[in-house]
Design a protein around this motif. Structure first.
Motif, PDB file in Angstrom:
ATOM      1  N   SER A 197       0.804  -1.228   0.000  1.00 40.93           N
ATOM      2  CA  SER A 197       0.000   0.000   0.000  1.00 40.93           C
ATOM      3  C   SER A 197       0.832   1.270   0.000  1.00 40.93           C
ATOM      4  O   SER A 197       0.542   2.207  -0.743  1.00 40.93           O
ATOM      5  N   SER A 198       1.878   1.324   0.803  1.00 40.78           N
ATOM      6  CA  SER A 198       2.650   2.565   0.886  1.00 40.78           C
ATOM      7  C   SER A 198       4.099   2.257   1.246  1.00 40.78           C
ATOM      8  O   SER A 198       4.551   2.545   2.366  1.00 40.78           O
ATOM      9  N   ILE A 214      16.101  -7.897  -6.056  1.00 41.74           N
ATOM     10  CA  ILE A 214      14.843  -7.512  -5.420  1.00 41.74           C
ATOM     11  C   ILE A 214      13.736  -8.452  -5.871  1.00 41.74           C
ATOM     12  O   ILE A 214      13.772  -8.978  -6.993  1.00 41.74           O
ATOM     13  N   ASP A 215      12.774  -8.669  -4.997  1.00 48.17           N
ATOM     14  CA  ASP A 215      11.588  -9.452  -5.354  1.00 48.17           C
ATOM     15  C   ASP A 215      10.451  -8.513  -5.733  1.00 48.17           C
ATOM     16  O   ASP A 215      10.176  -7.531  -5.029  1.00 48.17           O
ATOM     17  N   LEU A 216       9.783  -8.832  -6.835  1.00 46.07           N
ATOM     18  CA  LEU A 216       8.588  -8.118  -7.271  1.00 46.07           C
ATOM     19  C   LEU A 216       7.440  -9.121  -7.356  1.00 46.07           C
ATOM     20  O   LEU A 216       7.646 -10.328  -7.246  1.00 46.07           O
ATOM     21  N   ALA A 217       6.248  -8.621  -7.542  1.00 39.30           N
ATOM     22  CA  ALA A 217       5.094  -9.505  -7.639  1.00 39.30           C
ATOM     23  C   ALA A 217       5.174 -10.351  -8.906  1.00 39.30           C
ATOM     24  O   ALA A 217       5.964 -10.076  -9.817  1.00 39.30           O
ATOM     25  N   ALA A 218       4.321 -11.379  -8.984  1.00 42.31           N
ATOM     26  CA  ALA A 218       4.300 -12.248 -10.154  1.00 42.31           C
ATOM     27  C   ALA A 218       4.061 -11.449 -11.431  1.00 42.31           C
ATOM     28  O   ALA A 218       4.658 -11.710 -12.479  1.00 42.31           O
ATOM     29  N   ILE A 235       2.693  -2.412  -6.636  1.00 46.66           N
ATOM     30  CA  ILE A 235       2.740  -1.534  -7.806  1.00 46.66           C
ATOM     31  C   ILE A 235       3.762  -0.425  -7.648  1.00 46.66           C
ATOM     32  O   ILE A 235       4.580  -0.171  -8.559  1.00 46.66           O
ATOM     33  N   ASP A 236       3.757   0.274  -6.517  1.00 48.56           N
ATOM     34  CA  ASP A 236       4.707   1.376  -6.336  1.00 48.56           C
ATOM     35  C   ASP A 236       6.146   0.879  -6.323  1.00 48.56           C
ATOM     36  O   ASP A 236       7.043   1.519  -6.895  1.00 48.56           O
ATOM     37  N   LEU A 237       6.375  -0.247  -5.672  1.00 47.15           N
ATOM     38  CA  LEU A 237       7.714  -0.825  -5.643  1.00 47.15           C
ATOM     39  C   LEU A 237       8.136  -1.263  -7.038  1.00 47.15           C
ATOM     40  O   LEU A 237       9.278  -1.028  -7.468  1.00 47.15           O
ATOM     41  N   ASP A 238       7.222  -1.869  -7.764  1.00 46.26           N
ATOM     42  CA  ASP A 238       7.490  -2.328  -9.123  1.00 46.26           C
ATOM     43  C   ASP A 238       7.862  -1.151 -10.021  1.00 46.26           C
ATOM     44  O   ASP A 238       8.835  -1.198 -10.788  1.00 46.26           O
ATOM     45  N   TYR A 276      -1.435   2.893 -16.211  1.00 46.60           N
ATOM     46  CA  TYR A 276      -1.369   3.314 -14.820  1.00 46.60           C
ATOM     47  C   TYR A 276      -0.895   4.760 -14.749  1.00 46.60           C
ATOM     48  O   TYR A 276      -0.218   5.254 -15.647  1.00 46.60           O
ATOM     49  N   SER A 277      -1.226   5.428 -13.673  1.00 45.62           N
ATOM     50  CA  SER A 277      -0.798   6.816 -13.492  1.00 45.62           C
ATOM     51  C   SER A 277      -0.140   6.974 -12.115  1.00 45.62           C
ATOM     52  O   SER A 277      -0.834   6.899 -11.097  1.00 45.62           O
ATOM     53  N   PRO A 278       1.195   7.174 -12.094  1.00 47.36           N
ATOM     54  CA  PRO A 278       2.103   7.154 -13.243  1.00 47.36           C
ATOM     55  C   PRO A 278       2.288   5.731 -13.783  1.00 47.36           C
ATOM     56  O   PRO A 278       2.030   4.767 -13.070  1.00 47.36           O
ATOM     57  N   PRO A 279       2.724   5.616 -15.025  1.00 45.41           N
ATOM     58  CA  PRO A 279       2.846   4.292 -15.646  1.00 45.41           C
ATOM     59  C   PRO A 279       4.000   3.480 -15.068  1.00 45.41           C
ATOM     60  O   PRO A 279       4.935   4.031 -14.479  1.00 45.41           O
TER      61      PRO A 279
END
Length: 361
Positions: free
Chosen positions: A165-166, A198-202, A208-211, A257-260
């Motif tokens: 989330s944040s 780093i690990d990101l989602a599948a 999303i923000d981390l990605d 997405y915004s931002p993309p």
């Protein structure tokens, strides 16, 4: 003239049918480079107790021997280090100076003596709040402590910060900057401690923000900061098509997405599967011909750049998780060793040992 025109039309149609019917040229395939397993020890990923190495070998021998004396993987990631305890250099029943007591030099050497690269994962979903606290307290010092740990054991470090989330991206940037100030990016891979991932989602629809931040600033091919990302397992084992759809999201990004989220180069991430899930023994562990690493391998090795990078093919695969990833359910200790799935895949996919210098674009 009418006969000549008719013959010409027939010949043209035949030519079109021939061209259409010819098989398309095979897509360029890039061999797998990363083929590894996260490792949870025998206590559901806490590593709170130092292991007897004879017992450790009895429960994990398949990792160093696929049945013919060669390792089943070229990377093992010991999971997890608590980030707040690492920051505070905590010593208690389960930790010594902030490091789980089971993550010893003996365990690291068990793998490295067989040509297997070793990393430590900081975080995991259980320690998300502790990541938040540690980064808010002193992300820079946490980065320094992580670098010192990496140098001490001769291992790399994985960032597993699962705040959806944040996320504290400012604090995480400070962590990375501090780590890289001590251990600069090493494109050769020669220094194990310089490996920072780093690990990101599948896919692109969680974390999303981390990605977005990782893809835009840390995983670029022109100015790389992190070596690569792992696209983690989803909530349950996916189908082959679902896994490929998730990975495609990383390749193309999310322009809506915004931002993309910008595109990610294929050479900058791996895909992941379960080998132990609840009470099930999965084909990914025991039956390579029926496994997802088999059925997706063509896609994984030919996935084309879609806005970032120049070479096709993801870096490879990661598997969750060796030995005992949960307090209940199946383990990968005997009789459920993964020689027939992960190990057989190492042979079928010609996994290099040791891991070579990774593609940079």
């Amino acid at each position: 003239m009418r006969i000549r025109a008719l013959l010409s039309a027939v010949l043209l149609l035949a030519l079109e049918v021939f061209v259409t019917a010819r098989p398309a040229a095979a897509a360029t395939a890039t061999p797998i480079q990363v083929y590894g397993a996260w490792h949870c020890s025998n206590d559901a990923c806490t590593w709170a107790t130092a292991r007897s190495m004879s017992d450790f070998d009895a429960n994990n021998h398949w990792l160093i021997d696929r049945g013919d004396g060669r390792p089943s993987v070229n990377l093992v990631i010991l999971s997890f280090v608590n980030p707040l305890r690492l920051l505070n250099q905590t010593t208690d029943t389960g930790d010594l100076n902030g490091v789980p007591r089971g993550m010893t030099q003996d365990v690291v050497n068990y793998f490295t003596s067989h040509g297997i690269r070793v990393m430590l994962s900081i975080g995991g979903i259980t320690y998300t709040d502790d990541w938040d606290t540690a980064l808010a307290t002193n992300g820079t010092q946490l980065g320094r402590n992580a670098a010192a740990l990496a140098q001490q054991l001769g291992v790399g470090i994985e960032i597993d910060y699962e705040e959806n989330s944040s996320p504290n991206l400012t604090g995480l940037q400070a962590f990375i900057d501090a780590y890289r100030a001590i251990l600069p990016y090493d494109r050769t891979g020669a220094n194990p401690a310089a490996r920072l991932t780093i690990d990101l989602a599948a896919g692109d629809r969680w974390l999303i923000d981390l990605d977005r931040k990782a893809t835009a600033d840390w995983l670029r091919t022109d100015t790389p900061v992190l070596d690569y990302a792992n696209a983690m397992v989803p909530s349950k084992q996916p189908s082959a098509s679902a896994a490929e759809a998730n990975w495609q999201e990383h390749l193309v990004g999310k322009s809506n997405y915004s931002p993309p989220i910008p595109p990610l180069a294929p050479a900058k991430f791996t895909g992941s599967f379960y080998i132990a899930e609840g009470s099930k023994v999965l084909p990914e562990c025991t039956n390579f011909p029926q496994s997802l690493q088999n059925s997706t391998s063509g896609w994984a090795q030919t996935a084309a750049p879609a806005g970032a990078g120049t070479t096709p093919g993801m870096l490879g695969y990661m598997f969750w998780a060796a030995e005992k990833p949960s307090t209940r359910g199946v383990t990968t200790a005997p009789p459920n060793t993964c020689q027939g799935g992960v190990g057989a895949g190492a042979t079928a996919l010609s996994v290099p040992l040791p891991m070579p210098a990774l593609r940079q674009s």
